[in-house]
Structures are given as C-alpha cells and as structure tokens.
Design an enzyme around this catalytic site. Sequence first.
Site, PDB file in Angstrom:
ATOM      1  N   ASP A   1       0.058  -6.201  12.434  1.00  0.00           N
ATOM      2  CA  ASP A   1      -0.797  -5.282  11.484  1.00  0.00           C
ATOM      3  C   ASP A   1      -0.287  -3.629  11.562  1.00  0.00           C
ATOM      4  OD1 ASP A   1      -2.287  -5.183   9.178  1.00  0.00           O
ATOM      5  OD2 ASP A   1      -4.190  -4.841  10.424  1.00  0.00           O
TER       6      ASP A   1
ATOM      7  N   ASN B   1       1.054  -1.299  -0.085  1.00  0.00           N
ATOM      8  CA  ASN B   1      -0.067  -0.012   0.026  1.00  0.00           C
ATOM      9  C   ASN B   1       0.917   1.165   0.006  1.00  0.00           C
ATOM     10  OD1 ASN B   1       0.913  -0.512   2.515  1.00  0.00           O
ATOM     11  ND2 ASN B   1      -0.870   0.437   3.546  1.00  0.00           N
TER      12      ASN B   1
END
Length: 419
Positions: free
Chosen positions: A306, A96
């Site tokens: 994460d 990303n």
Amino acid sequence: MNILIKSATIIDSRSEFHNSKQDILIENGVLSKIGQHLENPNNYREIELENLHISQGWFDSSVCFGEPGFEERETIVNGLNTAAASGFTAVAMQANTQPVIDSNAAITFVNSKAANHAVTLLPVGALTVNSMGEDLAELFDMKSAGSVAFYDYKKSVSNPNLLKIALQYASNFDGLVCSFPQDDKIAGHGVMNENMTSTTLGLKGNPTLAEELQIARDLFLLEYTGGKLHIPTISSAKSVELIRKAKQKKLNVSCSVAIHNLYFTDAALIDFNTHFKVLPPLRTQDDIDALIEGIKDGTIDMVTSDHNPMDIEHKKIEFDYAAYGTIGLESAFGALQTCFSTQKTIAILTQGKSRFGLKETPINIGNAVDITLFNPDKKYTFSTQNIRSKSKNAIFENESLKGTVYGIISNNNIELNQF
C-alpha cells in the site's frame, strides 16, 4: 540479454527446480538452461552473489506514484526504479493523481511513461469520474487501454446502487471492481482505531464497525449482481470472517491486507508519530492474529505494501490534520519475513497476479525470465538510507527487518542494486 546466474537457490513451488541450488542460463530473455555447474563458453555476464535466492517476480497490487500532478511526492519512473530495487517486477498503480486517471487518454499516458522498464506497470483506473463517487468513469474504454481494475483509491462508494451498476456493467468485459471497505458515516472524523488507546490519546476513533458494515453491504450487492469484486486493505478480524463466509458461498470476491496492518498495533501511535497514520488504521493484536490466519488459510488473497508517498508538508503537522499513508515498497520483503517463513513470504509476494490479469512465469526452461534475486537471511535496521522514494514517510523506519533484495530481471531488462 544473455546472463549466467551462478549457484542460486530457487524458491518457486511451480518450478521443477523448487528448493534446489542451480545455475541459470538466460539467453535473449528466456530461461534456456537450468542445471548445476553450467559452463559459460560465450563469456556471458555472470551473476554470483552471497546466499543468492531467486523466485518468480514479485507483485504489488496497490502502489501510488503521484504522477501526473503530484510529482513532488513521486514520479512514475522513480517509482518503478524503487519497485525494481525492492524486488517487484509488476505493480498496480492507483488512480489518485491530478488529474485523476479516469479515461482512456489517462491510462495511455501512464503506460507511455512506463514503457520499456524492467517493472511492468498495471494501471488501475478510477471507478467514478474524478473519483467523486457520483458517475461511473469510462470503464470499458479504460479496460481497452490497459486498465486492470477500477478503484477510487481510499474513497468509499457511498451509493450502493452505483456499486451495483458498476459490478453489473463491468461483468460484461470481465472488469474487476474495487470497493474501499469503510462506511464514512460510521468512521466520521476518526484518525485511528477506536478503543482504549484512542481514548487515552484523546484522538477520535474509527471503529472496525465502519469497515465491517461496508464489507457486509458490498458482499450482499455482489451476491445479487454476480460480478467480480476486490476489497482492498482489510484490517479487522470480523472482516476476515465475512469474506471467508462469502468465499464459502462461491462469491467472486478477493481481498488484500497492507503489510503494516500485519505488523503494528494501534499502540504504535503513543508518540503521535504521523508515519503511523494510515487508512485503514492500525488495529489490535487480535485483529493481526486473525489477518495472519486469513493469509494462511487463503481467505486473504494478497498482501500489499500500500505504498503511498507523501511529501513532508502533509506529514510533519498535527496528527489530526496529517495525511494518511506510508511508503512500503522498500521495506515489504524485510517486514514480511519477520511475520512469515521465507517460503511463505515468497508465496505471498507472488500471489494475486492472475486476479489483475498478469500471467505467471514459473522458473522452468523455455519460459520468459521474470525473476527476483534476494538474500533471505541478512538482518538490518531499516533507515532513510534504505529509502529510494522521493518521499520519506516510512512507517518501518528504525524497525529490525530480515532479508535484502539484490534486484530483478524482467522484460528483457536487468536492475541490480549496488552493494
């Protein structure tokens, strides 16, 4: 690199020295001797630390570093330094970025930025071009350049035929396809778990049904294709059950859960603190209990921080408009130790390597050194002083955690924290 580590308790179930206190001699990056009261005739550097424990190097299957494009959030070098300080010797970096990592050249760029670091960076390539969910990216070319998996980070594959083709195509070269577990039409504009808490707070809810429907669909597709699927960051009790049944059917599926989804319930959002705005959202205690049971029985293959640094402009705004995500590398060890024993925590932190193509290196004589050094007993309150990331969006800020990291020795490099 030549080092003598003194009086270290080894936590490694694959080592013949498991659960014993030993001296460890490292010569030229290899574990040359392990034993009690080793001498140091060559005057190598000695490491002797309070309550020192060591294990195989830790692995995180999902981190975001921003670069290229979002260097204000994080850079690759500082991200790897943060990972090292947090005890991780290998991390899988998400795609990303801007531009999205969706080509051979992009994978090569990321690998070049991470060259010669103590932490091994494993690039995850985007599943689709620009992560737009329309056309498959250059999967084989990225695999050839070093991509360990393919994932449009936090973006659902809405087209089931696209996922079917991806699974079939990637199976030709043992590629790992990742599918974010959320049906966007069911999730809608929900910003937190849908239940009484969301109603009380007046926030739009994202139900567990959105996750479970997508997982059920993906598992049907996997059964049809016979491919290799990873479902990242599940969050509900029903999701655990669906994957448990799929594994009983011998489907080639793995999954992970984010540490914060094991720790916080949706009640944490009562003050509208955007640090707690994560995706998937924080759920209920019943979900947490099922997730923990899934870890214990092996249904859940790995736990991830994460780690997703986000600049203050995207976090310090109204809850509805704030970006999702929290940093988590720095707090991972201490948070896990509030949920599990030290033995189980280390097992969790060293799981999942083979799924992402990484070789395990037990602490045995003759193996290359890839270890994490830590003190499992020290208690502290996590604060901004513990943050190494450029961004400070820490969900665990002000939480009481247990266990600190001394550093890592890996890739013929040593990175120790200052105390």
